[in-house]
Scaffold this motif. Structure first.
Motif, PDB file in Angstrom:
ATOM      1  N   LEU A 210       0.842  -1.238   0.033  1.00 56.40           N
ATOM      2  CA  LEU A 210      -0.073  -0.158   0.096  1.00 56.40           C
ATOM      3  C   LEU A 210       0.931   1.275   0.009  1.00 56.40           C
ATOM      4  CD1 LEU A 210      -2.777  -0.932   2.550  1.00 56.40           C
ATOM      5  CD2 LEU A 210      -2.823  -1.245   0.306  1.00 56.40           C
ATOM      6  N   ASP A 211       0.240   2.270  -0.663  1.00 56.00           N
ATOM      7  CA  ASP A 211       1.042   3.406  -0.540  1.00 56.00           C
ATOM      8  C   ASP A 211       0.338   4.265   0.828  1.00 56.00           C
ATOM      9  OD1 ASP A 211       0.733   6.501  -0.877  1.00 56.00           O
ATOM     10  OD2 ASP A 211       2.708   6.045  -2.343  1.00 56.00           O
ATOM     11  N   PRO A 212       1.121   4.573   1.795  1.00 54.94           N
ATOM     12  CA  PRO A 212       0.593   5.289   2.900  1.00 54.94           C
ATOM     13  C   PRO A 212      -0.109   6.377   2.927  1.00 54.94           C
ATOM     14  CG  PRO A 212       3.200   4.504   3.426  1.00 54.94           C
ATOM     15  CD  PRO A 212       2.779   4.430   1.710  1.00 54.94           C
ATOM     16  N   GLY A 213       0.538   7.411   2.052  1.00 47.95           N
ATOM     17  CA  GLY A 213      -0.225   8.664   1.577  1.00 47.95           C
ATOM     18  C   GLY A 213      -1.701   8.269   1.032  1.00 47.95           C
ATOM     19  N   ASP A 214      -1.615   7.492   0.008  1.00 49.46           N
ATOM     20  CA  ASP A 214      -3.138   6.963  -0.651  1.00 49.46           C
ATOM     21  C   ASP A 214      -3.880   6.213   0.366  1.00 49.46           C
ATOM     22  OD1 ASP A 214      -1.799   8.048  -2.828  1.00 49.46           O
ATOM     23  OD2 ASP A 214      -1.578   6.164  -3.826  1.00 49.46           O
ATOM     24  N   LEU A 215      -3.159   5.501   1.159  1.00 48.50           N
ATOM     25  CA  LEU A 215      -4.117   4.911   2.112  1.00 48.50           C
ATOM     26  C   LEU A 215      -4.963   5.906   3.103  1.00 48.50           C
ATOM     27  CD1 LEU A 215      -5.386   2.242   3.649  1.00 48.50           C
ATOM     28  CD2 LEU A 215      -3.219   2.169   4.992  1.00 48.50           C
ATOM     29  N   ALA A 216      -4.083   6.800   3.560  1.00 45.32           N
ATOM     30  CA  ALA A 216      -4.760   7.995   4.454  1.00 45.32           C
ATOM     31  C   ALA A 216      -5.910   8.890   3.524  1.00 45.32           C
ATOM     32  CB  ALA A 216      -3.544   8.728   5.168  1.00 45.32           C
ATOM     33  N   VAL A 241     -15.975  -2.523   7.269  1.00 47.17           N
ATOM     34  CA  VAL A 241     -14.565  -1.949   7.000  1.00 47.17           C
ATOM     35  C   VAL A 241     -14.157  -1.943   5.243  1.00 47.17           C
ATOM     36  CG1 VAL A 241     -12.122  -1.995   7.296  1.00 47.17           C
ATOM     37  CG2 VAL A 241     -14.119  -2.332   9.404  1.00 47.17           C
ATOM     38  N   ALA A 242     -14.363  -3.137   5.049  1.00 45.73           N
ATOM     39  CA  ALA A 242     -14.205  -3.689   3.373  1.00 45.73           C
ATOM     40  C   ALA A 242     -15.273  -2.805   2.544  1.00 45.73           C
ATOM     41  CB  ALA A 242     -14.460  -5.159   3.396  1.00 45.73           C
ATOM     42  N   GLU A 243     -16.305  -2.287   3.148  1.00 42.83           N
ATOM     43  CA  GLU A 243     -17.224  -1.703   2.018  1.00 42.83           C
ATOM     44  C   GLU A 243     -16.433  -0.251   2.307  1.00 42.83           C
ATOM     45  OE1 GLU A 243     -21.605  -0.009   2.503  1.00 42.83           O
ATOM     46  OE2 GLU A 243     -21.294  -1.903   3.334  1.00 42.83           O
ATOM     47  N   LEU A 244     -16.314   0.515   3.327  1.00 43.41           N
ATOM     48  CA  LEU A 244     -15.866   1.709   3.350  1.00 43.41           C
ATOM     49  C   LEU A 244     -14.437   2.010   2.838  1.00 43.41           C
ATOM     50  CD1 LEU A 244     -16.547   2.888   6.919  1.00 43.41           C
ATOM     51  CD2 LEU A 244     -17.652   3.575   5.132  1.00 43.41           C
ATOM     52  N   LEU A 245     -13.356   0.955   2.875  1.00 40.59           N
ATOM     53  CA  LEU A 245     -12.100   1.166   2.356  1.00 40.59           C
ATOM     54  C   LEU A 245     -11.749   0.440   1.193  1.00 40.59           C
ATOM     55  CD1 LEU A 245      -9.697   2.591   3.127  1.00 40.59           C
ATOM     56  CD2 LEU A 245      -8.871   0.635   4.694  1.00 40.59           C
ATOM     57  N   GLY A 246     -12.689  -0.465   0.999  1.00 40.49           N
ATOM     58  CA  GLY A 246     -12.231  -1.322  -0.267  1.00 40.49           C
ATOM     59  C   GLY A 246     -11.650  -2.689   0.319  1.00 40.49           C
ATOM     60  N   ALA A 247     -12.000  -3.893  -0.275  1.00 44.16           N
ATOM     61  CA  ALA A 247     -11.427  -5.223   0.338  1.00 44.16           C
ATOM     62  C   ALA A 247      -9.972  -5.277   0.435  1.00 44.16           C
ATOM     63  CB  ALA A 247     -12.138  -6.257  -0.363  1.00 44.16           C
ATOM     64  N   GLY A 248      -9.273  -4.984  -0.711  1.00 47.68           N
ATOM     65  CA  GLY A 248      -8.064  -5.243  -0.722  1.00 47.68           C
ATOM     66  C   GLY A 248      -7.037  -4.400   0.452  1.00 47.68           C
ATOM     67  N   PRO A 249      -7.394  -3.117   0.207  1.00 43.11           N
ATOM     68  CA  PRO A 249      -6.890  -1.967   1.331  1.00 43.11           C
ATOM     69  C   PRO A 249      -7.107  -2.535   2.739  1.00 43.11           C
ATOM     70  CG  PRO A 249      -7.489  -0.789  -0.603  1.00 43.11           C
ATOM     71  CD  PRO A 249      -8.024  -2.062  -0.835  1.00 43.11           C
ATOM     72  N   ALA A 250      -8.391  -2.903   3.032  1.00 41.74           N
ATOM     73  CA  ALA A 250      -8.531  -3.343   4.389  1.00 41.74           C
ATOM     74  C   ALA A 250      -7.986  -4.394   4.802  1.00 41.74           C
ATOM     75  CB  ALA A 250     -10.106  -3.579   4.386  1.00 41.74           C
ATOM     76  N   ALA A 251      -7.941  -5.446   3.826  1.00 44.89           N
ATOM     77  CA  ALA A 251      -7.265  -6.643   4.328  1.00 44.89           C
ATOM     78  C   ALA A 251      -5.608  -6.645   4.549  1.00 44.89           C
ATOM     79  CB  ALA A 251      -7.309  -7.591   3.290  1.00 44.89           C
ATOM     80  N   ALA A 252      -5.154  -5.531   3.620  1.00 43.90           N
ATOM     81  CA  ALA A 252      -3.740  -5.266   3.773  1.00 43.90           C
ATOM     82  C   ALA A 252      -3.352  -4.788   5.121  1.00 43.90           C
ATOM     83  CB  ALA A 252      -3.280  -4.573   2.595  1.00 43.90           C
ATOM     84  N   THR A 253      -4.195  -3.683   5.721  1.00 39.71           N
ATOM     85  CA  THR A 253      -3.999  -2.793   7.031  1.00 39.71           C
ATOM     86  C   THR A 253      -4.140  -4.069   8.016  1.00 39.71           C
ATOM     87  OG1 THR A 253      -6.281  -2.364   7.238  1.00 39.71           O
ATOM     88  CG2 THR A 253      -4.984  -0.824   5.951  1.00 39.71           C
ATOM     89  N   LEU A 254      -5.142  -4.829   7.921  1.00 40.71           N
ATOM     90  CA  LEU A 254      -5.344  -5.836   9.018  1.00 40.71           C
ATOM     91  C   LEU A 254      -4.439  -6.984   9.091  1.00 40.71           C
ATOM     92  CD1 LEU A 254      -7.090  -6.839  11.304  1.00 40.71           C
ATOM     93  CD2 LEU A 254      -8.479  -8.267   9.533  1.00 40.71           C
TER      94      LEU A 254
END
Length: 403
Positions: A210-216, A241-254
């Protein structure tokens, strides 16, 4: 069903009747705070005071000067609310009343650390620091908390410990004059507001692709409807959470946060076990936890199979009907000697229900709990304590449902 009550040292010290009063409830154990966060607490029966203000997170015993000498971060000693070896004095009185004493250690929750050393705190996607929430991804924070776990857990005479906040802390926190209820934050928004963006966590997200800036930016965009009052996602829990952030980014943060939390828990438990006396009864190490791995706070989320491979058991939040959600996932992975302790609030003024404790505890027992925790015998009124004593008598007369 073995029962234990939570207590603070100041509930006992200066009250000559406190230890016998607790023993008369019918509990076998007291889980006594040895390292605790700031709080303002009632003491309804104490002969010398009615309110104790613990001004900052502190150890309630004299810390080992040799262990902490020359280190940039170290535990804070308590002030006049718990002077000297307050834990030791209270523990001695409780043991004299025939009660087994285990330590109660709060780890990743320390407002004074964050105020004096802001770089140690969780930073949200907006750049706001949470001084009450040390970031467990930071090596210097982890070193402090792991050594604190070992020292505060293994006090003289203690037969075990319960580690609270042994994982991620986040947005949710009852602060002085708290004014954060203007916008209701569900599980998903709480998770997004608890994501840390300190330097260590930014590197961690990058390691997950993930790009941290894009994630923020994505977190801030996802929360805009919440701030506007449009409500949260249609899905509850992790699907939200997956609905708000997107399944891929959410899974990566977790994935990043789970790896950090597991490493912290493994290190803390190992440090406690290494510090425990090699002779005598086995020293039990329990963690306060929740089976929803994305959750933060006093009962941080953890994978049941992994956590029970590390610790001797767990203390689970079961008040308000929570037993059905939290006990079965851990019971599925319990060994013969695993401790599953169901924690119930027994203070009516804090939303507890001591009048239904016997039925609630029996239900938890049927779901696999072998022990009971009562929060909190020092805060409860005389009426609440009388109800607790009757509930424990009724529970022991009540047959367990066949498995």
């Amino acid at each position: 069903m073995r029962a234990a009550a939570f207590l603070y040292p100041w509930d006992v010290i200066g009250d000559p009747d406190a230890a016998e009063r607790i023993a008369a409830l019918g509990v076998e154990q007291v889980t006594l705070a040895s390292a605790y966060h700031s709080t303002r607490a009632l003491t309804p029966r104490h002969p010398r005071h009615r309110v104790v203000t613990a001004e900052h997170a502190a150890v309630l015993y004299p810390p080992d000067a040799g262990r902490w000498a020359g280190r940039p971060y170290r535990p804070y000693e308590a002030g006049d609310w718990a002077p000297g070896d307050a834990y030791g004095a209270a523990a001695e009185a409780l043991r004299a009343a025939g009660l087994e004493v285990h330590t109660w250690v709060v780890l990743a929750h320390n407002s004074r650390l964050g105020a004096e050393h802001p770089q140690t705190s969780v930073v949200n996607a907006y750049g706001d620091r949470y001084p009450w929430a040390p970031c467990i991804a930071r090596p210097e924070v982890r070193a402090l908390l792991v050594d604190l776990a070992a020292e505060a857990a293994v006090r003289p005479g203690a037969r075990g410990t319960e580690l609270e906040s042994c994982g991620w802390y986040g947005m949710a926190h009852l602060h002085a004059h708290d004014k954060t209820a203007g916008v209701a934050l569900g599980d998903a928004a709480q998770y997004l507001m608890s994501l840390c963006f300190c330097g260590a966590c930014r590197e961690g997200y990058a390691g997950e692709g993930l790009d941290p800036g894009d994630l923020a930016d994505a977190v801030r965009r996802a929360l805009e409807p919440v701030w506007a009052g449009a409500g949260g996602p249609s899905g509850a829990g992790w699907p939200g959470v997956a609905e708000l952030l997107g399944a891929g980014p959410a899974a990566a943060t977790l994935a990043w946060r789970t790896r950090v939390a597991r490493g912290f828990q493994e290190a803390a438990v190992a440090a406690v076990r290494q510090a425990a006396p090699p002779d005598g009864p086995a020293f039990r190490v329990l963690l306060h936890a929740d089976p929803a791995v994305y959750r933060c706070g006093a009962n941080p989320g953890a994978d049941p199979a992994h956590l029970l491979s590390v610790a001797d058991g767990v203390v689970l939040p079961c008040a308000g009907g929570g037993a059905d959600a939290v006990l079965p996932p851990f019971a599925e992975h319990a060994r013969r000697d695993t401790v599953l302790a169901a924690n119930f609030t027994v203070v009516r003024g804090m939303g507890g229900s001591p009048g239904t404790l016997a039925a609630d505890a029996a239900h938890a027992r049927d779901l696999g709990a072998g022990e009971l925790r009562l929060y909190h015998a020092g805060l409860a009124s005389d009426r609440d304590l009388a109800a607790v004593a009757e509930a424990l008598r009724a529970l022991r007369r009540r047959p367990q449902a066949p498995s």
